[in-house]
Design an enzyme around this catalytic site. Structure first.
Site, mmCIF file in Angstrom:
data_model
loop_
_atom_site.group_PDB
_atom_site.id
_atom_site.type_symbol
_atom_site.label_atom_id
_atom_site.label_comp_id
_atom_site.label_asym_id
_atom_site.label_seq_id
_atom_site.Cartn_x
_atom_site.Cartn_y
_atom_site.Cartn_z
ATOM 1 N N GLY A 12 0.781 -1.363 0.068
ATOM 2 C CA GLY A 12 -0.024 -0.037 -0.040
ATOM 3 C C GLY A 12 0.833 1.273 0.040
ATOM 4 O O GLY A 12 0.615 2.141 -0.549
ATOM 5 N N ASN A 13 1.787 1.309 0.642
ATOM 6 C CA ASN A 13 2.642 2.600 0.558
ATOM 7 C C ASN A 13 3.418 2.941 -0.651
ATOM 8 O O ASN A 13 3.928 3.857 -0.596
ATOM 9 C CB ASN A 13 3.943 2.365 1.766
ATOM 10 N N LYS A 128 -10.112 -10.399 5.502
ATOM 11 C CA LYS A 128 -9.083 -9.664 4.826
ATOM 12 C C LYS A 128 -9.960 -7.917 4.791
ATOM 13 O O LYS A 128 -10.883 -7.598 4.302
ATOM 14 C CB LYS A 128 -9.010 -9.880 3.254
ATOM 15 N N LYS A 211 -2.611 -10.354 -1.576
ATOM 16 C CA LYS A 211 -1.548 -10.038 -2.728
ATOM 17 C C LYS A 211 0.070 -10.751 -2.680
ATOM 18 O O LYS A 211 0.689 -10.967 -3.599
ATOM 19 C CB LYS A 211 -1.330 -8.686 -2.938
ATOM 20 N N LYS A 273 3.024 -11.983 4.500
ATOM 21 C CA LYS A 273 4.241 -11.887 3.775
ATOM 22 C C LYS A 273 5.257 -12.913 4.100
ATOM 23 O O LYS A 273 5.906 -13.733 3.199
ATOM 24 C CB LYS A 273 4.786 -10.325 4.138
HETATM 25 P P1 ADP Z 1 1.461 -3.782 2.686
HETATM 26 O O1 ADP Z 1 0.446 -2.702 2.240
HETATM 27 O O2 ADP Z 1 2.947 -3.500 2.245
HETATM 28 O O3 ADP Z 1 0.985 -5.159 2.574
HETATM 29 P P2 ADP Z 1 0.871 -4.102 5.558
HETATM 30 O O4 ADP Z 1 0.468 -2.960 6.404
HETATM 31 O O5 ADP Z 1 -0.059 -5.000 5.214
HETATM 32 O O6 ADP Z 1 1.553 -3.483 4.342
HETATM 33 O O7 ADP Z 1 2.044 -4.728 6.426
HETATM 34 C C1 ADP Z 1 3.287 -4.272 6.721
HETATM 35 C C2 ADP Z 1 3.358 -4.091 8.144
HETATM 36 O O8 ADP Z 1 3.197 -5.200 8.911
HETATM 37 C C3 ADP Z 1 4.324 -3.033 8.567
HETATM 38 O O9 ADP Z 1 4.294 -1.648 8.079
HETATM 39 C C4 ADP Z 1 4.343 -3.259 9.966
HETATM 40 O O10 ADP Z 1 3.783 -2.054 10.774
HETATM 41 C C5 ADP Z 1 3.640 -4.291 10.267
HETATM 42 N N1 ADP Z 1 4.304 -5.505 11.214
HETATM 43 C C6 ADP Z 1 3.519 -6.419 11.770
HETATM 44 N N2 ADP Z 1 4.130 -7.381 12.350
HETATM 45 C C7 ADP Z 1 5.461 -7.112 11.990
HETATM 46 C C8 ADP Z 1 6.676 -7.600 12.177
HETATM 47 N N3 ADP Z 1 6.907 -8.776 13.047
HETATM 48 N N4 ADP Z 1 8.063 -7.160 11.789
HETATM 49 C C9 ADP Z 1 7.833 -6.201 10.873
HETATM 50 N N5 ADP Z 1 6.692 -5.601 10.770
HETATM 51 C C10 ADP Z 1 5.613 -5.948 11.161
HETATM 52 MG MG MG Z 2 -0.719 -5.960 3.443
#
Ligand code: ADP
Ligand code: MG
Length: 310
Positions: A12-13, A128, A211, A273
Site C-alpha cells: 500500500g505504501n 481481509k 496479494k 508476507k
Molecule cells: P502492505 O501494504 O505492504 O501489504 P501491511 O501494512 O499489510 O503492508 O504490512 C506491513 C506492516 O506489517 C508493517 O508496516 C508493520 O507495521 C507490520 N508488522 C506486523 N508485524 C511485523 C513484524 N513482526 N515485523 C515487521 N513489521 C511487522
Molecule cells: Mg498487506
C-alpha cells in the site's frame, strides 16, 4: 547477480490511498523497479488493492442506492476495476521512467485471474480488511447493512471480506511469454481476480485474495529466482513493537515457520508476507524471498539490507 527473474510485490505504501497520492508515489516506485530492469533482471510487478477495492465497492454501493440504473457490482468485478485503476497509472509511470533512461522495454498490465476453491474455509470466516477505517458507531450501522466489520490493529473498524488461498494463475502462460519477449508485466493486481473453475467457465468469487500469497504463487509458476516484497518496514522483526524487538537479516524456511507458530507476525499484515516468503522459498532449492522497503530494493538485492527468507 545479473539476469535473475524477479517478482516484485508492491504494498500500500507504494500506491497511496487516493488518485493524487498514487500518481505522486508511483514516481519513486517506478525508479526502484526500473533500477532492477536496468541491471538486467527480468521483472514482473504485482501490487495490492486494499484501499482501492474498498473505495470502488463503496462508490458503486452508494450509487446503486440513489440511482436505479447503477448495478451492484460483485467483489470480483471490483477487483478487476482496481487492476485497471492502478495498472493504468503504474504502467504509464514505468513506461516514462524506462524511456527517460533510454530503455526500450514494453510494459503492460494484465487482467489476471486467480483460481480459488469454493470450499476454502476462508469463505466462512472473512478476514481481509478493505477500504477505509470507521468509528465503532459507523461500523455498527454498516453491520446492520450486511457488512462484516472487524477492528483493525487499534486503527479503527474496517470492512472485511473472504480471502481464500490462491491455487493457480489463469494467465500464467501470458506472463511467461511477456518475460521471454523482454517485456515488463504487471500481473495479479490486488491478488488477482478470484474465480472458481467450472469446466471451461470461470465464475467470479466474492473475495479478495492476499496479494503476497498470489505473488508467491505467480513466482512459482513462472519459475522466478527471487520474490521481493516491498512494504513499509525495512526488515521483519521478532517481538515487533516491543522493547525487546529484534530486526532480522535472514531466516531459514524452518526458522520462519517456527516464528510464525510463535506468533511474531501480525495477521493481515506481516504474517501473509512471511507465509508467502516461505511458500516460495520452500517450493524449490535456490529460491528465496526478500522483504524490505521500496526505496531499498536495490540495496536489498545486493545483500545490504532487508530480511531474506530461504
Ligand atoms: P502492505 O501494504 O505492504 O501489504 P501491511 O501494512 O499489510 O503492508 O504490512 C506491513 C506492516 O506489517 C508493517 O508496516 C508493520 O507495521 C507490520 N508488522 C506486523 N508485524 C511485523 C513484524 N513482526 N515485523 C515487521 N513489521 C511487522
Ligand atoms: Mg498487506
Amino acid at each position: 547477480m545479473v539476469g535473475k527473474t524477479i517478482v516484485i510485490a508492491l504494498g500500500g505504501n507504494a500506491l497511496g490511498d487516493n488518485l493524487a497520492e498514487q500518481m505522486a508515489k508511483l514516481k519513486s516506485t517506478a525508479r526502484s523497479i526500473v533500477d532492477l530492469v536496468e541491471q538486467g533482471h527480468r521483472v514482473v510487478v504485482t501490487h495490492g488493492n486494499g484501499p482501492q477495492v474498498g473505495m470502488i465497492d463503496t462508490a458503486f454501493e452508494a450509487a446503486a442506492m440513489t440511482e436505479a440504473h447503477t448495478p451492484h457490482l460483485p467483489m470480483s468485478v471490483c477487483v478487476a476495476l482496481s487492476q485497471g485503476y492502478i495498472g493504468y497509472d503504474l504502467q504509464n509511470t514505468l513506461r516514462e521512467e524506462l524511456l527517460d533512461r533510454g530503455l526500450q522495454v514494453p510494459v503492460a498490465s494484465l487482467i489476471t485471474q486467480v483460481i480459488v476453491d469454493e470450499h476454502d474455509p476462508a469463505f466462512k470466516d472473512p478476514s481481509k480488511p478493505i477500504g477505509s477505517h470507521f468509528s465503532k458507531a459507523e461500523a455498527e450501522v454498516m453491520v446492520r447493512n450486511g457488512y462484516v466489520m472487524k477492528e483493525d490493529a487499534g486503527r479503527g473498524w474496517r470492512r472485511v471480506v473472504a480471502s481464500p488461498k490462491p491455487l493457480d494463475v489463469v494467465e500464467k502462460e501470458t506472463v511467461r511469454a511477456m518475460l521471454q519477449a523482454g517485456q515488463l508485466a504487471i500481473a495479479v493486481g490486488g491478488g488477482g481476480i478470484p474465480v472458481f473453475r467450472q469446466g471451461h467457465h470461470l465464475k467470479g468469487a466474492s473475495a479478495v485474495v492476499d496479494k503476497d500469497l498470489a505473488s508467491a504463487m505467480l513466482a512459482q509458476l513462472i519459475d522466478a529466482d527471487l520474490l521481493i516484497i516491498l512494504t513499509a518496514v525495512e526488515r521483519v522483526a521478532l517481538n515487533f513493537g516491543q522493547p525487546d524487538q529484534r530486526w532480522l537479516d535472514h531466516l531459514s524456511v524452518d526458522e520462519a515457520r517456527r516464528c510464525m507458530d510463535e506468533g511474531h507476525f501480525a495477521k493481515g499484515s506481516m504474517l501473509p508476507k512471511v507465509q508467502a516468503a516461505v511458500d516460495f522459498a520452500a517450493s524449490r532449492p535456490g529460491r528465496s524471498t526478500l522483504i524490505t522497503l521500496l526505496a531499498k530494493a536495490k540495496d536489498g538485492i545486493e545483500g545490504r539490507t532487508g530480511t531474506r527468507i530461504g
